[in-house]
Write a protein that holds these residues in place. Structure first.
Motif, PDB file in Angstrom:
ATOM      1  N   SER A  79      47.457  37.245  47.050  1.00 12.34           N
ATOM      2  CA  SER A  79      46.321  37.779  46.283  1.00 12.34           C
ATOM      3  C   SER A  79      45.011  37.164  46.761  1.00 12.34           C
ATOM      4  O   SER A  79      44.018  37.873  46.951  1.00 12.34           O
ATOM      5  CB  SER A  79      46.503  37.509  44.789  1.00 12.34           C
ATOM      6  N   ARG A 120      45.321  43.023  41.967  1.00 18.38           N
ATOM      7  CA  ARG A 120      44.139  42.165  41.813  1.00 18.38           C
ATOM      8  C   ARG A 120      42.961  42.664  42.628  1.00 18.38           C
ATOM      9  O   ARG A 120      41.817  42.617  42.178  1.00 18.38           O
ATOM     10  CB  ARG A 120      44.492  40.722  42.170  1.00 18.38           C
ATOM     11  N   GLN A 123      41.543  45.560  40.754  1.00 18.12           N
ATOM     12  CA  GLN A 123      40.779  45.126  39.586  1.00 18.12           C
ATOM     13  C   GLN A 123      39.376  44.687  39.977  1.00 18.12           C
ATOM     14  O   GLN A 123      38.427  44.861  39.225  1.00 18.12           O
ATOM     15  CB  GLN A 123      41.494  43.980  38.874  1.00 18.12           C
ATOM     16  N   LYS A 124      39.239  44.103  41.164  1.00 18.19           N
ATOM     17  CA  LYS A 124      37.934  43.645  41.643  1.00 18.19           C
ATOM     18  C   LYS A 124      37.187  44.749  42.397  1.00 18.19           C
ATOM     19  O   LYS A 124      36.116  44.498  42.932  1.00 18.19           O
ATOM     20  CB  LYS A 124      38.113  42.416  42.533  1.00 18.19           C
TER      21      LYS A 124
END
Length: 166
Positions: A79, A120, A123-124
């Motif tokens: 990640s 992740r 999400q960003k």
């Protein structure tokens, strides 16, 4: 764009390393992405050290980034690496596409880590897209690895090619 074929015998980290290095070197040539790409290369160096990546004579001429992708936990470290790659691509005004064939050969740990890294990055809102191909059981394997994977991905069934598609 990076293409990986996941054979049963080689760890995913070993397959990913040279492809990511190639992408980061290209991104580092873009002036506005140079700092982010160098940061991502330091993270890649940490990742390679944590997972004892073996890739012949390929090397990175940057110091490792302490505390980034160096825990030895693939789920956390992959990640971190994806986020740094995404930030470098975003700085360059481009995107990174990862193509993985034979996804069913990834171990449970590798598939789980890949799903978390994709989630992740998404999400960003980083410019990363991953295409995976494999046998029909990939959807079930993904769901077993991370229950939310079924909601994250599309699993189109292609089937065998006929004479018209060849």
């Amino acid at each position: 764009t990076s293409f990986i074929e996941a054979p049963e015998s080689k760890p995913f980290a070993d397959l990913l390393y040279p492809k990511v290095l190639q992408v980061l070197r290209q991104l580092s040539m873009t002036e506005r992405a140079k700092a982010a790409a160098n940061s991502a290369m330091r993270t890649l160096r940490s990742f390679a050290s944590a997972f004892k990546v073996k890739v012949g004579d390929v090397s990175i001429s940057v110091e490792a980034e302490p505390g980034s992708a160096d825990s030895g936990n693939l789920e956390y470290d992959l990640s971190d690496l994806f986020i740094r790659i995404g930030e470098a691509a975003q700085s360059a005004g481009t995107a990174w596409t990862l193509l993985i064939d034979e996804v069913q050969y990834l171990s449970d740990e590798e598939l789980s880590a890949l799903i978390v890294a994709i989630h992740r990055s998404n999400q960003k809102r980083l410019p990363i897209i991953v295409f995976g191909a494999g046998l029909p059981q990939v959807a079930a394997l993904s769901g077993d690895a991370k229950s939310y994977a079924e909601r994250l991905f599309n699993y189109p069934h292609i089937g065998p090619l006929d004479d018209q598609r060849l």
